[in-house]
Scaffold this motif. Structure first.
Motif, short mmCIF file in Angstrom:
data_model
loop_
_atom_site.label_atom_id
_atom_site.label_comp_id
_atom_site.label_asym_id
_atom_site.label_seq_id
_atom_site.Cartn_x
_atom_site.Cartn_y
_atom_site.Cartn_z
N MET A 65 0.81 -1.04 -0.16
CA MET A 65 -0.28 -0.04 0.07
C MET A 65 0.81 1.33 -0.04
N PRO A 66 0.71 1.87 -1.13
CA PRO A 66 1.20 3.10 -1.02
C PRO A 66 1.61 3.95 0.44
N THR A 67 2.07 4.74 0.07
CA THR A 67 2.61 5.85 2.14
C THR A 67 2.96 7.19 1.59
N LEU A 68 2.41 7.77 1.45
CA LEU A 68 2.68 9.27 1.79
C LEU A 68 3.89 9.49 3.21
N LEU A 69 5.01 9.94 1.95
CA LEU A 69 6.74 10.02 2.80
C LEU A 69 6.11 11.55 3.08
N LEU A 70 5.92 12.75 1.88
CA LEU A 70 5.75 14.53 1.87
C LEU A 70 4.94 14.94 1.54
N ASN A 71 4.08 15.65 1.80
CA ASN A 71 3.08 16.37 1.01
C ASN A 71 3.90 17.75 1.14
N LEU A 72 3.74 17.96 -0.93
CA LEU A 72 4.33 19.28 -0.68
C LEU A 72 4.38 20.73 -1.06
N ALA A 102 12.12 20.31 -1.84
CA ALA A 102 11.74 19.28 -2.82
C ALA A 102 12.45 18.29 -3.05
N ASP A 103 13.78 19.53 -4.12
CA ASP A 103 14.34 18.51 -4.83
C ASP A 103 16.01 17.98 -3.59
N GLU A 104 15.25 18.07 -2.60
CA GLU A 104 16.61 18.11 -1.81
C GLU A 104 16.35 16.52 -0.78
N VAL A 105 14.85 16.67 -0.82
CA VAL A 105 13.97 14.82 -0.63
C VAL A 105 14.42 14.35 -1.25
N ARG A 106 14.36 14.61 -3.55
CA ARG A 106 14.96 14.02 -4.25
C ARG A 106 15.63 13.08 -4.24
N SER A 107 16.81 13.64 -3.87
CA SER A 107 18.32 13.36 -3.69
C SER A 107 18.43 12.23 -2.68
N LEU A 108 17.56 12.87 -1.93
CA LEU A 108 18.14 11.80 -0.41
C LEU A 108 17.36 10.66 -0.94
N LEU A 109 16.10 10.31 -1.22
CA LEU A 109 15.86 9.25 -1.23
C LEU A 109 16.88 8.82 -2.82
N GLU A 110 16.90 8.90 -3.69
CA GLU A 110 17.28 8.87 -4.51
C GLU A 110 19.25 7.95 -4.39
N TYR A 143 10.23 5.43 -5.39
CA TYR A 143 8.78 6.76 -4.60
C TYR A 143 9.12 7.29 -5.64
N TYR A 144 7.30 7.61 -6.25
CA TYR A 144 7.04 8.00 -7.21
C TYR A 144 6.53 9.70 -6.87
N GLU A 145 6.08 10.70 -7.86
CA GLU A 145 5.68 11.91 -6.65
C GLU A 145 4.77 12.30 -7.59
N THR A 146 3.32 12.52 -7.38
CA THR A 146 2.44 13.38 -7.94
C THR A 146 1.88 14.53 -7.42
N LYS A 147 1.82 14.84 -8.45
CA LYS A 147 1.24 17.28 -9.07
C LYS A 147 0.53 17.30 -8.59
N PRO A 148 0.28 18.57 -7.94
CA PRO A 148 -0.65 19.41 -7.41
C PRO A 148 -1.70 19.12 -8.35
N SER A 149 -3.38 19.48 -8.07
CA SER A 149 -3.98 19.45 -9.12
C SER A 149 -4.09 20.89 -9.12
N LEU A 150 -5.09 20.89 -10.70
CA LEU A 150 -5.51 22.29 -11.07
C LEU A 150 -6.14 23.64 -10.06
N TRP A 151 -7.07 22.70 -9.17
CA TRP A 151 -7.62 23.50 -8.94
C TRP A 151 -7.37 23.75 -7.69
N GLY A 152 -5.92 23.32 -6.85
CA GLY A 152 -5.13 23.73 -5.32
C GLY A 152 -6.16 22.73 -4.69
N VAL A 153 -6.42 21.09 -5.19
CA VAL A 153 -7.59 20.84 -4.12
C VAL A 153 -6.09 20.23 -3.35
#
Length: 122
Positions: A1-8, A16-24, A30-40
């Motif tokens: 089951m996916p786990t949210l590590l960091l809400n962006l 965010a770039d430093e956290v990506r580098s840390l994980l790599e 990990y995978y990243e979801t982008k912000p929604s169009l409406w800001g939800v």
């Protein structure tokens, strides 16, 4: 089951770039979801594997403690050198916006106190 590590939401891009580098750097998938169009949704960094969650969270906690200390130190240096942002510097940068903000605050305070001024004299 996916786990949210960091809400962006409200996370600076450099962090965010430093956290990506840390994980790599620690070979954590990990995978990243982008912000929604409406800001939800603000987007996030997710771990697809629960087994890596504890290790990733430990690395993230250590990183955030170090970053927090670094940011506090940089802020203290900026204050000591007179480079830290202040209300006065915000006014000097954009006086129209600062004045509009003060007028907005005064308007809201006035509207909030009107009922007490006119309707409590019974």
């Amino acid at each position: 089951m996916p786990t949210l590590l960091l809400n962006l939401r409200n996370v600076p891009e450099d962090e965010a770039d430093e956290v990506r580098s840390l994980l790599e750097g620690h070979d954590i998938d990990y995978y990243e979801t982008k912000p929604s169009l409406w800001g939800v949704s603000g987007g996030g960094l997710w771990l697809p594997d629960d087994r890596q969650a504890a290790v990733a969270k430990a690395h993230l906690a250590s990183y955030q403690a170090q970053r927090g200390e670094r940011m506090r130190r940089e802020r203290a240096e900026a204050i000591a050198q007179g480079r830290a942002p202040s209300a006065w510097s915000a006014f000097r940068e954009d006086p129209l916006r600062a004045l509009a903000t003060v007028l907005g605050i005064l308007l809201m305070l006035g509207l909030a106190t009107l009922p007490f001024l006119f309707f409590t004299r019974g």
